[in-house]
Design an enzyme around this catalytic site. Structure first.
Site, PDB file in Angstrom:
ATOM      1  N   THR A 192       0.620  -1.130  -0.040  1.00 59.88           N
ATOM      2  CA  THR A 192       0.033   0.080  -0.130  1.00 59.88           C
ATOM      3  C   THR A 192       0.922   1.155   0.077  1.00 59.88           C
ATOM      4  O   THR A 192       1.944   1.203   0.645  1.00 59.88           O
ATOM      5  CB  THR A 192      -0.862   0.076   1.452  1.00 59.88           C
ATOM      6  OG1 THR A 192      -1.574  -1.023   1.406  1.00 59.88           O
ATOM      7  CG2 THR A 192      -1.783   1.407   1.492  1.00 59.88           C
ATOM      8  N   ARG A 220     -14.078  -7.361  -0.008  1.00 56.14           N
ATOM      9  CA  ARG A 220     -13.239  -7.324   1.287  1.00 56.14           C
ATOM     10  C   ARG A 220     -12.770  -5.911   1.291  1.00 56.14           C
ATOM     11  O   ARG A 220     -12.267  -5.370   0.240  1.00 56.14           O
ATOM     12  CB  ARG A 220     -12.349  -8.286   1.126  1.00 56.14           C
ATOM     13  CG  ARG A 220     -11.105  -8.252   2.453  1.00 56.14           C
ATOM     14  CD  ARG A 220      -9.929  -7.287   1.968  1.00 56.14           C
ATOM     15  NE  ARG A 220      -8.780  -7.313   3.101  1.00 56.14           N
ATOM     16  CZ  ARG A 220      -7.804  -6.561   3.106  1.00 56.14           C
ATOM     17  NH1 ARG A 220      -7.477  -5.519   1.974  1.00 56.14           N
ATOM     18  NH2 ARG A 220      -7.018  -6.451   3.772  1.00 56.14           N
ATOM     19  N   VAL A 221     -12.748  -5.169   2.330  1.00 55.80           N
ATOM     20  CA  VAL A 221     -12.203  -4.016   2.544  1.00 55.80           C
ATOM     21  C   VAL A 221     -10.970  -4.079   3.637  1.00 55.80           C
ATOM     22  O   VAL A 221     -11.351  -4.584   4.602  1.00 55.80           O
ATOM     23  CB  VAL A 221     -13.201  -2.958   2.832  1.00 55.80           C
ATOM     24  CG1 VAL A 221     -12.579  -1.618   3.413  1.00 55.80           C
ATOM     25  CG2 VAL A 221     -14.313  -2.751   2.049  1.00 55.80           C
ATOM     26  N   GLY A 222      -9.990  -3.388   3.464  1.00 60.22           N
ATOM     27  CA  GLY A 222      -8.866  -3.359   4.498  1.00 60.22           C
ATOM     28  C   GLY A 222      -8.879  -2.359   5.036  1.00 60.22           C
ATOM     29  O   GLY A 222      -9.766  -1.547   5.303  1.00 60.22           O
ATOM     30  N   ASP A 223      -7.487  -1.909   5.769  1.00 58.93           N
ATOM     31  CA  ASP A 223      -7.251  -0.818   6.713  1.00 58.93           C
ATOM     32  C   ASP A 223      -7.285   0.505   5.763  1.00 58.93           C
ATOM     33  O   ASP A 223      -7.529   1.878   6.374  1.00 58.93           O
ATOM     34  CB  ASP A 223      -6.144  -0.766   7.638  1.00 58.93           C
ATOM     35  CG  ASP A 223      -4.832  -0.969   6.516  1.00 58.93           C
ATOM     36  OD1 ASP A 223      -4.886  -1.844   5.405  1.00 58.93           O
ATOM     37  OD2 ASP A 223      -3.872  -0.517   6.999  1.00 58.93           O
ATOM     38  N   THR A 243       0.982   0.516   6.188  1.00 57.69           N
ATOM     39  CA  THR A 243       0.941  -0.726   5.177  1.00 57.69           C
ATOM     40  C   THR A 243       1.083  -2.151   5.855  1.00 57.69           C
ATOM     41  O   THR A 243       1.741  -2.266   7.035  1.00 57.69           O
ATOM     42  CB  THR A 243       2.078  -0.372   4.011  1.00 57.69           C
ATOM     43  OG1 THR A 243       1.989  -1.433   3.205  1.00 57.69           O
ATOM     44  CG2 THR A 243       3.405  -0.118   4.819  1.00 57.69           C
ATOM     45  N   GLY A 244       0.747  -2.978   5.204  1.00 56.67           N
ATOM     46  CA  GLY A 244       0.678  -4.221   5.726  1.00 56.67           C
ATOM     47  C   GLY A 244      -0.645  -4.935   5.721  1.00 56.67           C
ATOM     48  O   GLY A 244      -1.641  -4.750   4.955  1.00 56.67           O
ATOM     49  N   GLY A 246      -4.143  -5.454   6.365  1.00 61.62           N
ATOM     50  CA  GLY A 246      -5.173  -4.557   6.974  1.00 61.62           C
ATOM     51  C   GLY A 246      -6.044  -5.240   8.202  1.00 61.62           C
ATOM     52  O   GLY A 246      -6.490  -4.525   9.082  1.00 61.62           O
TER      53      GLY A 246
END
Ligand code: GLY
Length: 332
Positions: A192, A220-223, A243-244, A246
């Site tokens: 990210t 799916r939604v990440g951070d 980044t990483g 989520g």
């Protein structure tokens, strides 16, 4: 590049016990030497851009260029991130990003300024520059976040042309993946861009953009589009981005935690270290498996980064030029 640094959680716990005993720190075991806010440092003379990974250097430098041409800090963030979104060789951000399990590229992005205005889009499809749509959500709607079909509909209503985001190369990789369904490595799937910046006037802004976890479940939604998780900006304190993985960052509001440590007096570097430590301490997983990585800048223009991924680097650009710096690695 600077030498990699490692920070042990065990070392921290003994420091923290001492800190708590002195009564210097409230609200949990936080190392006393981290919370040193006695005197304000001399502010940096000029702007600074801080971002996750080596590839984000182009975003930093574009941001500098935009400021030099008279653009606003928010313009610099948006236009900087757009550079990365256009890069087909980056398989974790926008164009050329890795699709979800159904072979569809779904994108997440957000943007925030120094006075708590924020805009965000999640699981948006067919949009070349999700960061720009996030800014449109912030500036042209009463909302903070739009998702999926609604986000796409809004983008098109604003004159954004739909774009096929799945490159032939990524389509072929996805077809190979369908046969094996092997998980992607973290290196492949979580690059990210989080970009935080401070202008010469001391104002702060930030943005974040990603195609998220490769071959994720549809929807799916990440951070990254979650204000407080993938990005947080407090104009009176500092800005942080992540980044990483989520799923791990968003359960702890990671970027908000970094800013909160800065608000309590921590240097951005220490704030990132303390955040990774805190999350690692609370979580039953091994820290090495969590993929938590943060970068930050404060209102004085100081910067730092730390993560649980060995080899996490961050890019820093000032008027003096750009640097790729090894983030502190926090270990068990
Ligand atoms: N940090 C990006 C994601 O997990 O989607």
């Amino acid at each position: 590049m600077s030498t990699p640094q490692q920070f042990s959680r065990r070392t921290f716990l003994s420091t923290a016990a001492a800190a708590t005993a002195t009564g210097l720190v409230s609200g949990g075991p936080v190392a006393a030497d981290v919370m040193t806010a006695a005197v304000d440092p001399t502010p940096l003379d000029g702007p600074i851009f801080v971002s996750t990974h080596a590839f984000a250097r182009v975003a930093n430098e574009k941001g500098m260029e935009i400021l030099a041409a008279g653009g606003s800090l928010l313009d610099a963030i948006e236009m900087g991130i757009r550079e990365t979104e256009l890069d087909a060789d980056n398989h974790s951000v926008a164009f050329g990003g890795t699709p979800n399990a159904d072979g569809v590229v779904q994108l997440d992005a957000c943007i925030m300024d120094h006075i708590y205005n924020a805009g965000s889009v999640a699981a948006i499809e067919d949009i070349l520059h999700p960061i720009s749509v996030a800014r449109m959500v912030m500036e042209r709607t009463k909302h903070v976040m739009l998702v999926g079909a609604g986000a796409r509909k809004f983008a098109l209503s604003q004159g954004v042309e739909p774009t096929n985001m799945l490159t032939e190369d990524r389509r072929q990789r996805w077809e190979e993946w369908l046969k094996t369904q092997e998980a992607m490595s973290l290196e492949e799937s979580h690059d990210t861009i989080a970009l935080v910046a401070r202008g010469a006037d001391g104002k702060l802004s930030g943005g974040c953009s990603t195609s998220g976890w490769g071959y994720k479940m549809a929807g799916r939604v990440g951070d990254s589009p979650i204000i407080g998780s993938g990005l947080y900006v407090d104009g009176q304190v500092g800005a942080a981005g992540s980044t990483g993985l989520g799923e791990n960052v968003m359960r702890y509001c990671g970027s908000f935690m970094v800013v909160d440590f800065m608000a309590r007096g921590a240097h951005p570097q220490d704030a990132c270290i303390e955040t990774v430590r805190t999350m690692g301490r609370k979580d039953p997983q091994d820290l090495q498996d969590m993929s938590l990585n943060f970068c930050a800048v404060d209102r004085f223009g100081r910067h730092g980064a730390a993560g649980s991924d060995a080899g996490f680097h961050y890019s820093v650009t000032t008027r003096e030029g750009s640097q790729l710096i090894n983030a502190v690695t926090v270990v068990e």
